[in-house]
Design an enzyme around this catalytic site. Sequence first.
Site, PDB file in Angstrom:
ATOM      1  N   VAL A 130      28.731  98.638  58.462  1.00  0.00           N
ATOM      2  CA  VAL A 130      27.169  98.027  57.451  1.00  0.00           C
ATOM      3  C   VAL A 130      26.173  99.092  57.438  1.00  0.00           C
ATOM      4  O   VAL A 130      26.050  99.515  58.620  1.00  0.00           O
ATOM      5  CB  VAL A 130      26.865  97.064  57.877  1.00  0.00           C
ATOM      6  CG1 VAL A 130      26.216  96.308  56.917  1.00  0.00           C
ATOM      7  CG2 VAL A 130      27.924  95.956  57.199  1.00  0.00           C
TER       8      VAL A 130
ATOM      9  N   GLY B 101      36.532  94.152  60.425  1.00  0.00           N
ATOM     10  CA  GLY B 101      37.707  95.029  61.190  1.00  0.00           C
ATOM     11  C   GLY B 101      38.578  95.409  59.331  1.00  0.00           C
ATOM     12  O   GLY B 101      38.581  95.983  59.022  1.00  0.00           O
TER      13      GLY B 101
ATOM     14  N   PRO C  37      30.357  81.268  60.095  1.00  0.00           N
ATOM     15  CA  PRO C  37      29.064  82.045  60.231  1.00  0.00           C
ATOM     16  C   PRO C  37      28.609  83.358  60.333  1.00  0.00           C
ATOM     17  O   PRO C  37      26.847  83.774  59.909  1.00  0.00           O
ATOM     18  CB  PRO C  37      28.883  81.518  62.482  1.00  0.00           C
ATOM     19  CG  PRO C  37      30.118  80.350  62.163  1.00  0.00           C
ATOM     20  CD  PRO C  37      31.109  80.723  61.406  1.00  0.00           C
TER      21      PRO C  37
ATOM     22  N   ASP D 285      36.075  83.127  52.660  1.00  0.00           N
ATOM     23  CA  ASP D 285      35.819  83.583  53.744  1.00  0.00           C
ATOM     24  C   ASP D 285      34.417  83.460  53.875  1.00  0.00           C
ATOM     25  O   ASP D 285      33.695  83.625  54.630  1.00  0.00           O
ATOM     26  CB  ASP D 285      36.045  85.066  54.190  1.00  0.00           C
ATOM     27  CG  ASP D 285      36.628  85.600  55.363  1.00  0.00           C
ATOM     28  OD1 ASP D 285      36.783  84.320  55.614  1.00  0.00           O
ATOM     29  OD2 ASP D 285      35.788  87.343  55.563  1.00  0.00           O
TER      30      ASP D 285
END
Length: 882
Positions: free
Chosen positions: A30, A26, A141, A138
Amino acid sequence: MRTVTGRLGDALADRYLIEREIGAGGMATVFVARDIRHDRRVAIKVLRDDVAKRTGAERFLREIRTTANLQHPHIVPLFDSGEADGRVYYVMPFIEGETLRDRLEREGQLPVNDAVRIAQEVADALDYAHRHGVVHRDVKPENVLLHDNRVMVADFGIALALARSTVDPRLTDTGMSVGTPHYMSPEQAMGEKHITARTDIFALGAMLYEMLAGEPPFTGETAQLIVAKMMSTAPTPIVRLRPTVPEYVAVAIDGALQRVAADRFATAAQFADALSPDGTASMTAAKTLVTSVPQSRVRNPLLVGVLALAGGAMIGALVMRGVSASGTASAPVARAVIPLERDQLLAIDGYPLAISHNGKYIVYAGDDSGKARLFLRPLGDTISHVLPETDGAITPFFSPDDAWIGFFLLGSLKKIPLAGGAPIVIAPLPASNFGADWGTDGTILAARGDGSLFRVSADGGSPREIVSVPTDGVRRASLGLLKFPSFLPGTDRALISTDSGIGVMDLGTGAIRIVTPGRQGRYLPTGQLLFDDNEGRMRVVPFDAKRGEVVGTSVPVFEAFRGPGGGPGYFTVSRNGTLVYMPGGFQRTLVRVDRYGRETPINVPPRGYRFPSVSPDGRRIAVTVDPRPSRIWLIDPALGQAAPLSSDGVHSILPIWSWDGTRVAFARFPAGVAAMTWMLAQPGAGGHAVLSAAAASSGDDFSARVWTRDNTMIGDLIAARPGVVGSDVGRIRLADSTLSVIVSSPSDDREPSLSPDGQWLAYTSDISGANEIYVRPYADSGAAVLVSARGGVEAHWSADGTELVYRAGTRLMAVSVRTRPSFGVVRAPQVLFSGPFDFSQSRNWSPSPDGSFIMIKADPALGRQLRVVFNWFDELRAIGQK
C-alpha cells in the site's frame, strides 16, 4: 537501478504522485499518493507479483470493477484500478485515522458501547452491499477504518474478485487465501462454492466477539487448527469472559456465530437490530436461532476434553499421534497449544512460569498493561484467572501438595492458597529474579536478586543464607550468581545454576560440584536431568540422583522461548509428566517504526537479532546476532548490508556506540566472565579492554549503556561485595579503568540514559515497588524526579533533549520535558504505539536520531502461546532406550 516504487511512480506519474509506502501484507503493498487530477490524497494498493500472476490480471480488474458502484457512507469507495509497469493496482481514498486492528492492539478490549456501535455501522455497510449483490468475504479488523468517529469498511469486493479470477488453485497454499481464518465462516473455510451474505454475518459476529473479549472466538497456531476448533467446539460464551456484556448483545453474537449458515441471521440488518436494546423482533429471532440448535455438536468426548484442556488444542497433532475417531487413544503422548490472551504475555522480570505437581494447573506472571500480575489457569479450562493482590508479583512456584502458590512481591516472600483467599507474608526477602523451589520438608529455597541463596520455612520465620562461595577471588568470578535452585530427591541437596554450569549443592555445607554445562537443571522421575544448554535449547541427560552425577550423553528435546537478557528458556514439568513451555526460535527481523507505529522493513535477511543500537548519525545499526557464541554485527539499512564486527568466536552481546560513532563497545565473555571491550566500528578491527584485569577479578558485573564525550562509560553495575544488594548505576573512566557508583539505593537502579547536554541522568528504579523512570542531575546527587506514570523501563532521550521515550509493557511512551533552568515534566506521558515487537528482553529496541525506532519482530507465536505435552515422560523413556 530503479526501485519497484520508483518504476511504479514513473508509470503512474501522469496521474498519481507516490509519496511513500505505508504497509505491506500477504496480498498487496500500500502506498500513499497524490491524485494529480483531483488534488487529493489516495491510497494505492498494488498486488504482489505472485498474486497477480495466479489470479490473472485482466480477470481481476474485470471483477473488481463490478464493485465500483457501491456508494455508502460506511464503505470506502473504489476510485480507480488498472495495470502499470506490469503491476495490478487499485485506488481508494486515503483515510486519516487508524484501523480497528490498530485500536485493538492498543486497547485489547473495547467499551461495550463502542464495540456495538462499530458492529452496527459495519452491519449497515454490509447490508447495503448485500442488497446490491456483493458479499465482502473478508470482514476483519484490518479492513475496518476508524475515521472521525465513523466506521468505513475497506476492500469491498476484493476477496470476491480474487475468488472469481483465481486461475491457480495453489493460491490458498501461499498464505493469501480468500478470507482470514479467525473470521471465516465454516462454509467458507470448507471451500464451499456458494457463499452468501450469512458468511459476512459470521465474520462480523467473530469481530464483535473479539472487540469485547480481547481475542477472536476461535484461535489456534495455524489456520488448520482454527478451522478444526471451529468445527468441533463452540466458543466460550462472551458473558463468561466479559460479564458486563448485556444479554441481548450476547444472544445476538450467538445468533451470528452459528455453525450452520441457515441458523444465522438472514440479513446484516437483522443482526444490527438485535444489537439494540429495543431490537425486540431480531432479539427474539436470535434467541430462537440459538435455542433451536443443539448445544453439544461435538461427538468425540476425548477430543472435546483435550480441546478444553488446551484452550485451542493442536487437533492435527492429536490425530497424528493416534487419537481414534471413537475417542480412544492409541498412543499415550498428546500435544496441545494454549494461546495466551492479549495483554497476558509472560512478564520479563523473574522466572514467570510454573505447573502444579499434579499437572492440573499452571500459574504465570503476566504483563497486564505494563504491570505484572499472576494468572492461574486450570488445564481443564479455557480461561486464566487473575490471582488477587498480586500486582507486581514475580517468580511463582507451587507447594509440594499443590495447596499453595509461592511468589515474591515488594520485598516479601508470600504465598496464596490455590483454593482462594488473600496472600500471606512468609518472610521479608528481596525479589527473586532467579527462581525458587518448595521442598517436602516445608522449607523454601530461593535465589535472591543478588545471586545469593536463602532457605526459609514456608510457615514463616527469618531467612537463612546458605554459605556457598567466597565473595572475592577467582571462585566467585567463576561461579558467579547462584540461580534456579531445585531440590533433588530428599531435602539436603539441590541442583543450582552457576556461571560455570549446573552444580549439585550440599545444602548443609554450601559446597557446589559442577556436573554439566548449562543452566536451570531439573531432575525428572525418568532418571534424567532436564536443562537449558544456554541457547534456549532444552536437553536431557541420564542422571544418577543418589550419586549426583551425569551418566550419559545429552540430547536436545525442544526449543524454548529465551527470557530477558538471553535468560533461560521458559518451561516447567509436573511430577506426572505434563510439560508446558513457551516455544522459542532464533529467526527475527529488524524493522524501522515511526512515531505512529507504521513499519518499514529493513532489507537484511532474518537472523537471531537482539539488542539493536543505532549510531549517533542514524546511518548504521550495531546488533547482537545469535545463536551462541553470539557476535556483534554492523548493518547499513540504506544499502541493505550486514557484516560481523566481532569474529573471534567469543560470546559477545549488548553493543553501544561511542559519542562520535567511530567505536562500538560491548560485553564480551572470555572464559564465561563478562568483560567490557570496544572496537573500531569497522569489520576486522582489534578489540580493546575497558575494564582492567584487577577490576574484573573482583567479580563486578558492569554492562555499559552510555559512552560520553569525555570517554566515560555509564551502565548497570552489579557489585559482588558484602552488603551490596541488587544493581546500581555505575561508570568507568576509560583512561584508568576506574569504576565508581553514581546511583545507589536499597532497590534496583539501572538502565541509565544521559541527556544530550550531559546534565541529566534518566534511569529505572523499583524503589516504589514497581519499575519507574526517574531523572536526576548527573554531576551531583540532587533529588530525583519521577517521570513515568504507572510503570516504565528503558528510557531514552530525544536528540534535542526535549523528550524522554520509554517502554511500559508492550507500549512505547513519550513524555515532554524541560532541562533548563531546572528539570521538569512539561506534558504527561503519552502512548506512541504498541505492536507485535519482541520485548522479551530489555534493550531490544533503539531510538534513531530522526525520531524513528529500530524494533525487533519475532515469530508472532513467540510470547503469545504455551505448548503442552501430556504424558511427556513416555517420550523421554523412549529416548533413554535408544
